[in-house]
Write a protein that holds these residues in place. Structure first.
Motif, PDB file in Angstrom:
ATOM      1  N   LEU A 154      42.933  44.303  42.945  1.00 54.71           N
ATOM      2  CA  LEU A 154      41.887  44.805  42.401  1.00 54.71           C
ATOM      3  C   LEU A 154      41.923  46.181  42.585  1.00 54.71           C
ATOM      4  N   GLU A 175      21.836  40.007  40.792  1.00 56.06           N
ATOM      5  CA  GLU A 175      23.648  39.406  41.240  1.00 56.06           C
ATOM      6  C   GLU A 175      24.334  41.014  42.087  1.00 56.06           C
ATOM      7  N   THR A 223      30.521  41.308  39.109  1.00 56.59           N
ATOM      8  CA  THR A 223      31.682  41.941  39.771  1.00 56.59           C
ATOM      9  C   THR A 223      32.664  43.226  39.109  1.00 56.59           C
ATOM     10  N   GLU A 258      40.079  31.829  47.345  1.00 60.40           N
ATOM     11  CA  GLU A 258      40.251  33.185  47.622  1.00 60.40           C
ATOM     12  C   GLU A 258      39.031  33.875  47.849  1.00 60.40           C
ATOM     13  N   LEU A 259      38.279  33.478  46.521  1.00 61.24           N
ATOM     14  CA  LEU A 259      36.714  34.117  46.718  1.00 61.24           C
ATOM     15  C   LEU A 259      36.133  33.124  46.461  1.00 61.24           C
ATOM     16  N   ARG A 282      22.933  44.646  29.337  1.00 63.88           N
ATOM     17  CA  ARG A 282      22.745  43.769  29.421  1.00 63.88           C
ATOM     18  C   ARG A 282      21.080  43.610  30.411  1.00 63.88           C
ATOM     19  N   LEU A 296      39.393  36.343  37.918  1.00 65.01           N
ATOM     20  CA  LEU A 296      38.411  36.259  38.539  1.00 65.01           C
ATOM     21  C   LEU A 296      37.521  35.254  39.023  1.00 65.01           C
ATOM     22  N   HIS A 306      31.039  33.024  42.541  1.00 63.28           N
ATOM     23  CA  HIS A 306      29.691  34.145  41.983  1.00 63.28           C
ATOM     24  C   HIS A 306      29.798  34.483  40.610  1.00 63.28           C
ATOM     25  N   ASN A 307      29.080  35.064  39.930  1.00 61.65           N
ATOM     26  CA  ASN A 307      29.451  35.276  38.853  1.00 61.65           C
ATOM     27  C   ASN A 307      30.211  36.791  38.872  1.00 61.65           C
ATOM     28  N   ILE A 324      32.424  39.826  47.998  1.00 64.55           N
ATOM     29  CA  ILE A 324      33.195  38.647  47.435  1.00 64.55           C
ATOM     30  C   ILE A 324      33.955  37.727  47.638  1.00 64.55           C
ATOM     31  N   ALA A 325      34.012  38.172  49.507  1.00 57.74           N
ATOM     32  CA  ALA A 325      34.856  37.440  49.682  1.00 57.74           C
ATOM     33  C   ALA A 325      34.747  36.384  50.028  1.00 57.74           C
ATOM     34  N   ALA A 326      35.364  35.506  50.218  1.00 56.16           N
ATOM     35  CA  ALA A 326      34.991  33.658  51.031  1.00 56.16           C
ATOM     36  C   ALA A 326      34.712  33.466  52.512  1.00 56.16           C
ATOM     37  N   ASP A 335      31.132  38.042  35.983  1.00 55.45           N
ATOM     38  CA  ASP A 335      31.375  38.938  35.328  1.00 55.45           C
ATOM     39  C   ASP A 335      30.544  40.131  36.027  1.00 55.45           C
ATOM     40  N   THR A 345      25.725  40.983  45.172  1.00 52.61           N
ATOM     41  CA  THR A 345      26.959  41.525  46.047  1.00 52.61           C
ATOM     42  C   THR A 345      27.304  42.332  46.903  1.00 52.61           C
TER      43      THR A 345
END
Lengths: 193, 193, 193, 193
Positions: B90, A181, B157, B148-149, A173, B140, B152-153, A190-192, B155, A185
DNA sequence: CATGAATGAGGGTTCATTCAT
DNA sequence: AATGAATGAACCCTCATTCAT
């Protein structure tokens, strides 16, 4: 008085040339898959010459690792964190680690490959990991104490960051925007809301 | 009528015995570091017998990979996520992956080691990783869509979670509480509120 | 300056020694029937040394053939026929061929044996035979044109002479008076006047 | 009383099948180059079965030679020469020999190849050659005595004819018109009148 | 009669290492 | 410092042969 003589310089150059050549072949074909003749041919010298500089093939491998070891390099980075925001420091550290992995990609491949099965090398691997982990963990503890980060187990965070960096490197990557990112994170979750 | 004969059963058993023996030695000493004689001696048979079951040492390696390949196993896990909370899913997936890594630790060590330097195996590696990444990413995305989340990206995570699992496995961390902490961190972040 | 150094000379000597040793064993026991160990032991060196000089056992065989190949030798003979009587020229050529077969008996045995079953060598055999046949045929055509021989198919005569020489060699006939009788028969026939 | 049973017939068929299969492979790849497994696979049976019919690979080779030996066949031919012209008889014999060589080409290749290097087989080779040579020589002597052929050494003529037949066979010449030309040349010579 | 799993000696080849030059 | 001929231990693999089924 002093300094290295002309002869000593040449000796160093030759030694480095052999180390470079061997590192490239070791990375490309594995240590077992590379013969002394391969290295000698690639370097344009006779097989015997390698034994003037290194006692054995094994010794040659350790000489590569010793010369290209990036740890001194790495430890400085975390020391100078100062009071900058954690997000910035973690990102910078990740970027630098990525850069080192790229620069030392050959060494890294060699080391990973050999460490996986050689018992005597596993020991060394643990040390290495402990160092990187230690640097990061100590930094995170300081920021928790300073109130910038919420109380949590910094060891876990450190492993996650290291794991993400390694995973990104291994799968090719690009650093941007991946590392930013990752750090985001890590900081926000990542939780809302 | 039907079913394997006594002889066929014995053949399968013998084949599995040889695969098990070879897998253990390959994992412990590497493929190159293991001789056919090592395997034969460990299995208590003559060297020649190995060539009755496998065309070559290389073929033997592929036979191990083919037999112990965990992919069918893995893909089912993510399919049954249903509507349970993401944190729970998860965590369960991480635990299961950890378990598989532990069960297949030998295969995993062999594969990683060989993949690092063998070009023809790198290809296979990318496929494997793509599968795992795909499963996670799709899940995700669904949870982001479900609200629920936070957006965001996914990938990133996914890579972070996989990286953390791998890093934990490689450094011998016990699953508990490590994985729960990883998932918590991933969900909530580390920034102070 | 120049000429071969001491070391180059020794290298050639050693190479020739190995070729001689191998040729003798190949002739006596066949190529398949001779092991690298046989050759090394007979030459008083280690097995590995053979691979310093020749890439493989096959390569060693070809090196023997290349070194002892008698063709340049043979082609000169027919070129200098000049205007001498055909009986004399054919006899001289037969004698010389006999001599070569005797000198190169080992090579000959090796080559015949291997040529019989190796497809890639059959090709080479045809070439060899074509050369010998060509030399003889061209000479006979010239003598027919000169009126010394009666008009006939020289290819047949050439094959008969070669066949008689080979048959005589293979069955261990002394050159005298066999070859003279062969040439006489060829010149005059056996029919009663 | 009487005759082979059904089972004995089957046994003979199986035996012949194995001999045929082995002969083809021996001729194509050499005796050393053919494995018992090759033969068993080509015949569609298990390796072990070959050892029910033949004590060893060596024994199998001798069984082929014993079964396909063409000498009884050949000796009849020269006995019935009667008073026909020598040119006609020699041509017929040559043609028949050519035919036999063609029919038994596989056996011939095997035998030549093995005879060249196996001491115990050289003995047999001399016998064979002596038989053919003897038949021909005795015939020629009779025709010299009868005044049809001029006085000469018939052994030489016999060798020339045999040599020409073998050379023609080995180099793949068609029988016509080669053999007729050979016999003509033998009868009349090539010298201009 | 027929199978094929199992053996084990030995073959060609490789390669880290040594040493005379 | 540098060469490369020479060594010898191992390695992967082959294959004729045996034997339980």
């Amino acid at each position: 008085m002093g300094g290295p003589t002309r002869r000593e310089l040449q000796k160093q150059e030759r030694r480095n040339q052999l180390l470079d050549t061997a590192r490239g072949l070791f990375a490309a074909q594995g240590v077992e898959g590379t013969t002394i003749k391969d290295i000698a041919d690639a370097a344009g010298v006779a097989q015997g010459l390698l034994y003037h500089y290194f006692a054995s093939k094994e010794d040659l491998l350790w000489a590569i690792i010793a010369r290209d070891n990036p740890f001194t390099d790495m430890s400085e980075i975390m020391s100078n964190a100062g009071d900058r925001p954690a997000r910035e420091v973690l990102l910078q550290a990740s970027l630098r680690a990525y850069q080192i992995l790229a620069e030392r990609a050959e060494l890294f491949r060699i080391v990973v490959r050999e460490f996986i099965t050689r018992p005597e090398m596993r020991q060394g691997f643990k040390m290495i990991q402990a160092i990187a982990l230690g640097l990061l963990t100590r930094y995170l503890e300081a920021r928790i104490a300073a109130g910038e980060l919420r109380p949590h187990n910094p060891d876990v965070t450190a492993r996650m960051l290291i794991g993400a960096v390694l995973a990104g490197h291994l799968t090719g990557r690009p650093a941007e925007p991946y590392l930013a990112e990752v750090v985001d994170t890590l900081m926000e979750g990542i939780a809302a809301a």
